[in-house]
Scaffold this motif. Structure first.
Motif, PDB file in Angstrom:
ATOM      1  N   GLU A 159     -35.237  78.316  -2.537  1.00 35.42           N
ATOM      2  CA  GLU A 159     -34.151  78.213  -3.507  1.00 35.42           C
ATOM      3  C   GLU A 159     -33.804  79.591  -4.040  1.00 35.42           C
ATOM      4  N   ILE A 160     -32.649  79.700  -4.694  1.00 31.85           N
ATOM      5  CA  ILE A 160     -32.114  80.981  -5.159  1.00 31.85           C
ATOM      6  C   ILE A 160     -32.033  81.937  -3.970  1.00 31.85           C
ATOM      7  N   ILE A 161     -31.408  81.488  -2.915  1.00 33.37           N
ATOM      8  CA  ILE A 161     -31.365  82.257  -1.672  1.00 33.37           C
ATOM      9  C   ILE A 161     -30.337  83.373  -1.751  1.00 33.37           C
ATOM     10  N   GLY A 162     -30.487  84.364  -0.855  1.00 29.65           N
ATOM     11  CA  GLY A 162     -29.575  85.478  -0.807  1.00 29.65           C
ATOM     12  C   GLY A 162     -28.379  85.221   0.093  1.00 29.65           C
ATOM     13  N   LYS A 163     -27.462  86.157   0.079  1.00 30.65           N
ATOM     14  CA  LYS A 163     -26.281  86.073   0.921  1.00 30.65           C
ATOM     15  C   LYS A 163     -26.636  86.409   2.370  1.00 30.65           C
ATOM     16  N   PRO A 164     -25.825  85.956   3.317  1.00 30.73           N
ATOM     17  CA  PRO A 164     -26.070  86.314   4.717  1.00 30.73           C
ATOM     18  C   PRO A 164     -26.085  87.831   4.906  1.00 30.73           C
ATOM     19  N   THR A 165     -26.945  88.317   5.785  1.00 27.89           N
ATOM     20  CA  THR A 165     -27.077  89.745   6.029  1.00 27.89           C
ATOM     21  C   THR A 165     -27.582  89.980   7.449  1.00 27.89           C
ATOM     22  N   SER A 166     -27.319  91.177   7.940  1.00 27.78           N
ATOM     23  CA  SER A 166     -27.858  91.582   9.245  1.00 27.78           C
ATOM     24  C   SER A 166     -29.054  92.506   9.083  1.00 27.78           C
ATOM     25  N   PRO A 168     -32.643  93.914   9.029  1.00 24.84           N
ATOM     26  CA  PRO A 168     -33.717  93.488   9.944  1.00 24.84           C
ATOM     27  C   PRO A 168     -34.837  92.685   9.279  1.00 24.84           C
ATOM     28  N   TRP A 169     -34.926  92.740   7.968  1.00 23.40           N
ATOM     29  CA  TRP A 169     -35.985  92.001   7.266  1.00 23.40           C
ATOM     30  C   TRP A 169     -35.486  90.664   6.713  1.00 23.40           C
ATOM     31  N   ALA A 170     -34.322  90.200   7.140  1.00 30.98           N
ATOM     32  CA  ALA A 170     -33.730  88.975   6.610  1.00 30.98           C
ATOM     33  C   ALA A 170     -34.618  87.765   6.881  1.00 30.98           C
ATOM     34  N   PHE A 171     -34.464  86.762   6.019  1.00 32.37           N
ATOM     35  CA  PHE A 171     -35.152  85.482   6.185  1.00 32.37           C
ATOM     36  C   PHE A 171     -34.126  84.442   6.653  1.00 32.37           C
ATOM     37  N   ILE A 172     -34.557  83.574   7.548  1.00 36.53           N
ATOM     38  CA  ILE A 172     -33.752  82.412   7.913  1.00 36.53           C
ATOM     39  C   ILE A 172     -34.383  81.210   7.226  1.00 36.53           C
ATOM     40  N   PHE A 173     -33.737  80.728   6.181  1.00 32.61           N
ATOM     41  CA  PHE A 173     -34.260  79.596   5.423  1.00 32.61           C
ATOM     42  C   PHE A 173     -33.857  78.309   6.157  1.00 32.61           C
ATOM     43  N   GLU A 174     -34.740  77.841   7.019  1.00 31.53           N
ATOM     44  CA  GLU A 174     -34.398  76.745   7.924  1.00 31.53           C
ATOM     45  C   GLU A 174     -34.077  75.459   7.187  1.00 31.53           C
ATOM     46  N   PRO A 180     -29.376  84.313   8.884  1.00 31.19           N
ATOM     47  CA  PRO A 180     -30.285  85.283   8.240  1.00 31.19           C
ATOM     48  C   PRO A 180     -29.729  85.701   6.888  1.00 31.19           C
ATOM     49  N   ARG A 181     -30.585  85.692   5.888  1.00 28.13           N
ATOM     50  CA  ARG A 181     -30.148  85.966   4.519  1.00 28.13           C
ATOM     51  C   ARG A 181     -31.090  86.956   3.824  1.00 28.13           C
ATOM     52  N   HIS A 182     -30.561  87.572   2.779  1.00 25.60           N
ATOM     53  CA  HIS A 182     -31.408  88.419   1.939  1.00 25.60           C
ATOM     54  C   HIS A 182     -32.509  87.562   1.306  1.00 25.60           C
ATOM     55  N   PRO A 183     -33.767  87.990   1.379  1.00 27.00           N
ATOM     56  CA  PRO A 183     -34.824  87.292   0.641  1.00 27.00           C
ATOM     57  C   PRO A 183     -34.808  87.735  -0.816  1.00 27.00           C
ATOM     58  N   ALA A 184     -33.771  87.310  -1.546  1.00 22.88           N
ATOM     59  CA  ALA A 184     -33.561  87.784  -2.916  1.00 22.88           C
ATOM     60  C   ALA A 184     -34.748  87.456  -3.809  1.00 22.88           C
ATOM     61  N   GLN A 185     -35.396  86.316  -3.559  1.00 24.26           N
ATOM     62  CA  GLN A 185     -36.559  85.947  -4.367  1.00 24.26           C
ATOM     63  C   GLN A 185     -37.668  86.989  -4.209  1.00 24.26           C
ATOM     64  N   LEU A 186     -37.846  87.466  -2.965  1.00 22.73           N
ATOM     65  CA  LEU A 186     -38.885  88.450  -2.697  1.00 22.73           C
ATOM     66  C   LEU A 186     -38.528  89.802  -3.304  1.00 22.73           C
ATOM     67  N   TYR A 187     -37.243  90.164  -3.275  1.00 21.58           N
ATOM     68  CA  TYR A 187     -36.820  91.401  -3.931  1.00 21.58           C
ATOM     69  C   TYR A 187     -37.221  91.376  -5.409  1.00 21.58           C
ATOM     70  N   ILE A 229     -29.902  92.755  -8.354  1.00 21.83           N
ATOM     71  CA  ILE A 229     -30.259  91.862  -7.249  1.00 21.83           C
ATOM     72  C   ILE A 229     -29.307  90.682  -7.155  1.00 21.83           C
ATOM     73  N   GLU A 230     -28.645  90.339  -8.254  1.00 24.34           N
ATOM     74  CA  GLU A 230     -27.674  89.241  -8.218  1.00 24.34           C
ATOM     75  C   GLU A 230     -26.574  89.495  -7.186  1.00 24.34           C
ATOM     76  N   PHE A 231     -26.289  90.754  -6.890  1.00 22.00           N
ATOM     77  CA  PHE A 231     -25.260  91.063  -5.897  1.00 22.00           C
ATOM     78  C   PHE A 231     -25.667  90.594  -4.504  1.00 22.00           C
ATOM     79  N   THR A 232     -26.950  90.385  -4.274  1.00 23.39           N
ATOM     80  CA  THR A 232     -27.414  89.928  -2.960  1.00 23.39           C
ATOM     81  C   THR A 232     -27.582  88.414  -2.895  1.00 23.39           C
ATOM     82  N   LYS A 233     -27.353  87.717  -4.024  1.00 20.95           N
ATOM     83  CA  LYS A 233     -27.613  86.274  -4.081  1.00 20.95           C
ATOM     84  C   LYS A 233     -26.344  85.460  -3.873  1.00 20.95           C
TER      85      LYS A 233
END
Length: 275
Positions: A159-166, A168-174, A180-187, A229-233
């Protein structure tokens, strides 16, 4: 470009026994309070403060966090719904077509939690005759660490996922979609951990000699981090999509301004211990 996308499909439930399920969110939420209690105890012992104050302080903070965060969610993000369903603010279920649907307390807003904690601290300080800024300067160290665990809990909930991104460390929240999205929670989690370390080191060096200084630094660092970080969510609610700044950013601005005020106005604490 080398990609290291992480396919994230963690089950939010650790295990289930009948109707009881232990979730990562609940476990990490509890761990945040337990470690916070332990940290506060260390500081109280170090400064010869009565340890019997810790249990009522914990009760004040737990209750204020839950109530404040819940009210923050309902007032700041979902007011249009809850103004017509006020009982659902406090009841963990909804009535749909004459039957109960268990929802738990879905939706907790961190800005509401922050307001709740500050209000509870004011009441606690008045009740137990402790300077508000003295206790706040120490509690925010534990709160910063707690924020680390709460954002990890959001990650386990996908939850509270990030925006799509290219990136290389992106997460795919299946559980959400295949992008692939920003792991905003991890940031946020890592940022809060660094803020905790900075505040703790600052406390160890100065023992909070400038009353209100650590509280001010906490507000500046935590909410500037949140603002950035909200800019990535992804927007949490549909109404935010048309806004230049989202609700989380707008709510962060007063906390940052208050933080700067406290830092510049921080008064030296009295050298004598508080009893």
């Amino acid at each position: 470009m080398l990609t290291l996308y992480i396919n994230w499909n963690i089950d939010p439930e650790i295990f289930r026994l009948g109707g009881f399920a232990l979730r990562y969110y609940s476990l990490l939420f509890a761990l945040a309070f337990l470690l916070g209690y332990w940290l506060m105890k260390k500081m109280f012992v170090r400064e010869s403060m009565p340890e019997e104050l810790l249990q009522p302080l914990l009760i004040y903070i737990v209750v204020a966090t839950v109530i404040g965060a819940r009210l923050g969610q309902t007032l700041f993000y979902e007011f249009d719904y809850y103004k017509n369903h006020p009982l659902e603010i406090v009841l963990p279920f909804r009535v749909i077509n004459g039957s109960f649907e268990w929802t738990g307390y879905q939706g907790l807003a961190s800005h509401g939690g922050a307001i709740g904690i500050l209000a509870a601290l004011a009441l606690f300080a008045r009740r137990y005759k402790i300077p508000f800024l003295w206790i706040a300067d120490r509690l925010v160290i534990a709160v910063a660490l707690g924020g680390f665990f709460i954002r990890l809990a959001n990650l386990f909930n996908s939850e509270i996922i990030g925006k799509p991104t290219s990136a290389p460390w992106a997460f795919i929240f299946e559980r959400i979609d295949p992008f692939p999205r920003h792991p905003a929670q991890l940031y946020e989690a890592l940022a809060y951990l660094l803020i905790f370390a900075f505040l703790f080191i600052s406390y160890r060096k100065s023992r909070g000699q400038r009353r209100g200084y650590l509280l001010g630094l906490f507000l500046i660092f935590i909410f500037l981090t949140r603002f950035a970080i909200e800019f990535t969510k992804e927007a949490q609610e549909a109404f935010e999509k048309a806004w230049l700044l989202n609700m989380g950013q707008i709510l962060s601005i007063p906390f940052v301004l208050l933080g700067f005020y406290l830092v510049f106005q921080a008064a030296p604490a009295e050298k004598s211990q508080i009893h």
